[in-house]
Design a protein around this motif. Structure first.
Motif, PDB file in Angstrom:
ATOM      1  N   ARG A 142      47.448  74.050  25.033  1.00  0.00           N
ATOM      2  CA  ARG A 142      47.873  73.433  23.785  1.00  0.00           C
ATOM      3  C   ARG A 142      49.398  73.285  23.725  1.00  0.00           C
ATOM      4  O   ARG A 142      49.915  72.262  23.259  1.00  0.00           O
ATOM      5  N   LYS A 143      50.114  74.289  24.195  1.00  0.00           N
ATOM      6  CA  LYS A 143      51.581  74.208  24.231  1.00  0.00           C
ATOM      7  C   LYS A 143      52.030  73.060  25.130  1.00  0.00           C
ATOM      8  O   LYS A 143      52.969  72.327  24.802  1.00  0.00           O
ATOM      9  N   ILE A 144      51.381  72.910  26.276  1.00  0.00           N
ATOM     10  CA  ILE A 144      51.724  71.825  27.197  1.00  0.00           C
ATOM     11  C   ILE A 144      51.485  70.475  26.534  1.00  0.00           C
ATOM     12  O   ILE A 144      52.344  69.586  26.582  1.00  0.00           O
ATOM     13  N   ASP A 149      57.736  64.585  24.362  1.00  0.00           N
ATOM     14  CA  ASP A 149      58.451  63.943  25.469  1.00  0.00           C
ATOM     15  C   ASP A 149      57.534  63.889  26.688  1.00  0.00           C
ATOM     16  O   ASP A 149      57.437  64.861  27.441  1.00  0.00           O
ATOM     17  N   GLY A 150      56.885  62.761  26.882  1.00  0.00           N
ATOM     18  CA  GLY A 150      55.961  62.592  27.996  1.00  0.00           C
ATOM     19  C   GLY A 150      56.641  62.477  29.344  1.00  0.00           C
ATOM     20  O   GLY A 150      55.977  62.533  30.376  1.00  0.00           O
ATOM     21  N   ILE A 170      44.626  64.122  28.930  1.00  0.00           N
ATOM     22  CA  ILE A 170      45.773  63.218  28.965  1.00  0.00           C
ATOM     23  C   ILE A 170      45.253  61.893  29.475  1.00  0.00           C
ATOM     24  O   ILE A 170      44.809  61.774  30.612  1.00  0.00           O
ATOM     25  N   ASP A 171      45.311  60.888  28.611  1.00  0.00           N
ATOM     26  CA  ASP A 171      44.732  59.587  28.912  1.00  0.00           C
ATOM     27  C   ASP A 171      45.680  58.706  29.709  1.00  0.00           C
ATOM     28  O   ASP A 171      45.267  57.738  30.323  1.00  0.00           O
ATOM     29  N   GLY A 172      46.967  58.995  29.680  1.00  0.00           N
ATOM     30  CA  GLY A 172      47.944  58.198  30.403  1.00  0.00           C
ATOM     31  C   GLY A 172      49.336  58.448  29.860  1.00  0.00           C
ATOM     32  O   GLY A 172      49.520  59.201  28.905  1.00  0.00           O
ATOM     33  N   TYR A 173      50.294  57.803  30.469  1.00  0.00           N
ATOM     34  CA  TYR A 173      51.690  57.895  30.044  1.00  0.00           C
ATOM     35  C   TYR A 173      52.202  56.475  29.869  1.00  0.00           C
ATOM     36  O   TYR A 173      51.862  55.581  30.634  1.00  0.00           O
ATOM     37  N   THR A 174      53.028  56.273  28.845  1.00  0.00           N
ATOM     38  CA  THR A 174      53.543  54.936  28.596  1.00  0.00           C
ATOM     39  C   THR A 174      54.900  55.028  27.905  1.00  0.00           C
ATOM     40  O   THR A 174      55.243  56.053  27.322  1.00  0.00           O
TER      41      THR A 174
END
Length: 154
Positions: free
Chosen positions: A10-12, A19-20, A51-55
């Motif tokens: 949860r912390k992660i 900030d991804g 985590i579905d992705g980064y954008t």
């Protein structure tokens, strides 16, 4: 079966919401782990689909699309093929940021970025109203965004 998250997971996730792009070393320090276990947990969270992705989140105003309009759309037909075709057409339109199939008076709720009222008129006449199956639409211009979140994670 849904995998359980512990407090470190949860912390992660909370840190990544802020900030991804945070480097693993900074993420590990923030959550109180060494870099290797942090990376392993991050990889597991990705592999398990948390985590579905980064954008990148772009500034629509700086890009020349400062206005956000919510558009409610009703269709004149509602069979599965029509919903699939219409949804696919909406997904191809760059000004449309989000599309929701909804319950209630209208069938779809669209979030659209435009360059003012002239840009919106161009979007309506040149794009939206050229799509098949539209019976009616209703538009609401936003005045100001008071909260913007891309996920919820308590």
């Amino acid at each position: 079966m849904v995998k359980q998250l512990d407090e470190l997971d949860r912390k992660i996730l909370r840190a990544l919401l802020k900030d991804g792009r945070k480097p693993n070393s900074a993420l590990a320090e923030e959550v109180g782990l060494s870099t290797s276990p942090c990376w392993q947990r991050l990889k597991r969270l990705q592999d398990d689909g948390f985590i579905d992705g980064y954008t990148a989140v772009l500034d629509q105003e700086r890009l020349g699309y400062p206005e956000t309009v919510f558009v409610e759309v009703s269709l004149d037909k509602h069979d599965e093929q029509v919903l699939q075709e219409f949804g696919a057409e909406l997904a191809r339109v760059p000004e449309i940021l989000e599309v929701y199939l909804v319950t209630g008076e209208f069938d779809y709720l669209l979030k659209v970025a435009v360059s003012g009222t002239r840009g919106y008129e161009k979007f309506l006449s040149g794009t939206l109203y050229k799509l098949p199956y539209i019976r009616q639409s209703k538009s609401t211009f936003t005045l100001r965004c008071l909260k913007k979140a891309h996920s919820i994670f308590p």
